[in-house]
Scaffold this active site. Structure first.
Site, short mmCIF file in Angstrom:
data_model
loop_
_atom_site.label_atom_id
_atom_site.label_comp_id
_atom_site.label_asym_id
_atom_site.label_seq_id
_atom_site.Cartn_x
_atom_site.Cartn_y
_atom_site.Cartn_z
N ASN A 177 0.80 -1.22 0.00
CA ASN A 177 0.00 0.00 0.00
C ASN A 177 0.84 1.28 0.00
O ASN A 177 0.32 2.35 -0.32
CB ASN A 177 -0.95 0.01 1.20
CG ASN A 177 -0.22 -0.23 2.51
OD1 ASN A 177 0.39 -1.27 2.71
ND2 ASN A 177 -0.28 0.72 3.42
N CYS A 229 -3.54 4.94 7.43
CA CYS A 229 -3.73 4.46 8.80
C CYS A 229 -2.57 4.84 9.71
O CYS A 229 -2.71 4.85 10.93
CB CYS A 229 -3.89 2.94 8.81
SG CYS A 229 -5.37 2.36 7.96
#
Length: 380
Positions: free
Chosen positions: A149, A322
């Site tokens: 990611n 995140c």
């Protein structure tokens, strides 16, 4: 506005938003209720499950609806480990997983499981040989991200799946959140037992996702209450979100012919970034997803770059959304052997199928205006 943070979240398709609104206002019955409103909602869930299964070439009973990637990873990793611990307590993963997977393994270590974290090469990749050498008689689960990611690095999932045909007692979980609709992955051919998906990465709505669980596989639930989702995910289903997610997945896969355009955009951006003084590329140029480019400007705080571009209405990010508010260096870049200075200044640019060359030109122009001033401050 130029939005280049699609790995954090994609903008929902307008048709998906309209579908959500219609279902939420018209089919609001609890799908567990026995009356007609409940049965209509239950029917919509079943229809959505069938559509997703058809798109991915799997069975409808292999789909468990979740709230997204974090929950899916936790169910797959913790649920498998706890269900299979009587056979063994050894787990294998990598040093470059998403935080939701990494933290799940840390929790399992506290519960007494033995976790092997495979190191990666300078491009962020593990080899099939590494996996083979790490497998033990008591290995019950191998869990890996398909597309990283932060960097876009593609791990050799298909080849690892082929290897695991010789280890039928070892289950294989894949985090496909960043790869779905961008990097093809055949779940059956890759011998994948569990696979995680999140709707807001393919133009669906946040708070929705699903987990592929191979037919016949039994894992433990994380929480209990109702009998929903084959007793693996208790709680009233988000009917509108599920229906909208199925539509978003279909619409995203229909854009598959544009994947070549994404690859061309990536090459275009990388070519121009390499011409900018002070910029160092972190993403591999080959064997990488077509929609993610990671680079550093050593010595410059990444949040300064992000905010400077934001002032120009150009939106990029630092590391995983995140973890982006944490001040420490990217653990993914550190695992790749990148210096702490570079790992502390990483910038991620991520495209959608709607991204254009003109938008990338504005990004490059913006960087050309920002970087010299910031480097001058660093060097004085």
């Amino acid at each position: 506005m130029i939005y280049l943070d699609n790995s954090a979240t994609t903008k929902p398709f307008q048709e998906v938003v309209e579908t959500y609104a219609k279902v939420a206002s018209t089919y609001f019955g609890n799908p567990s209720s026995l009356h007609s409103l409940g049965m209509q909602s239950e029917g919509l869930i079943g229809e959505s499950r069938n559509r997703i299964a058809q798109i991915l070439g799997i069975k409808s009973n292999e789909i468990i609806f979740t709230s997204g990637g974090t929950e899916g990873n936790n169910i797959a990793i913790k649920g498998t480990a706890r269900a299979k611990q009587s056979r063994g307590k050894h787990l294998i993963t990598t040093q470059v997983e998403h935080a939701s997977a990494d933290e799940a393994f840390l929790q399992l270590e506290r519960e007494g499981f033995d976790v092997t974290y495979l190191p990666v090469d300078q491009e962020g990749r593990v080899s099939v040989e590494q996996v083979k050498n790490a497998i033990r008689p008591d290995t019950i689960l191998i869990s890996m991200i398909h597309v990283n990611n932060e960097t876009g690095t593609i791990l050799p999932i298909e080849e690892i799946g082929e290897l695991l045909k010789s280890y039928p007692q070892t289950l294989f979980h894949v985090d496909h959140v960043q790869g779905v609709t961008k990097v093809p992955l055949d779940l059956k051919k890759s011998r994948i037992d569990l696979c995680t998906f999140s709707a807001h990465k393919f133009h669906g709505l946040k708070g929705n996702g699903f987990l592929f669980v191979r037919e016949g596989l039994r894992i433990d639930a994380l929480f209990h209450g109702g009998t929903q989702e084959s007793r693996l995910r208790a709680g009233t289903e988000n009917v509108a979100g599920i229906v909208a997610m199925a539509k978003a997945l279909r619409m995203s896969f229909e854009q598959d012919p544009k994947r070549k355009e994404l690859e061309q955009l990536r090459h275009y951006l990388i070519t121009h970034l390499k011409k900018l003084d002070g910029v160092v590329l972190n993403s591999p140029e080959q064997m990488a997803a077509p929609h993610i480019v990671n680079f550093s400007i050593p010595g410059v705080k990444p949040e300064v770059i992000v905010q400077s571009l934001t002032a120009k209405e150009i939106y990029v990010s630092t590391k995983s959304a995140c973890s982006s508010k944490a001040s420490e260096p990217s653990r993914v870049l550190l695992a790749m052997g990148i210096s702490e200075e570079r790992a502390n200044s990483g910038i991620r640019v991520s495209f959608s199928f709607e991204t254009t060359v003109a938008e990338l030109d504005q990004l490059i122009t913006g960087l050309k205006g920002i970087i010299p001033e910031l480097l001058e401050v660093v060097n004085t």
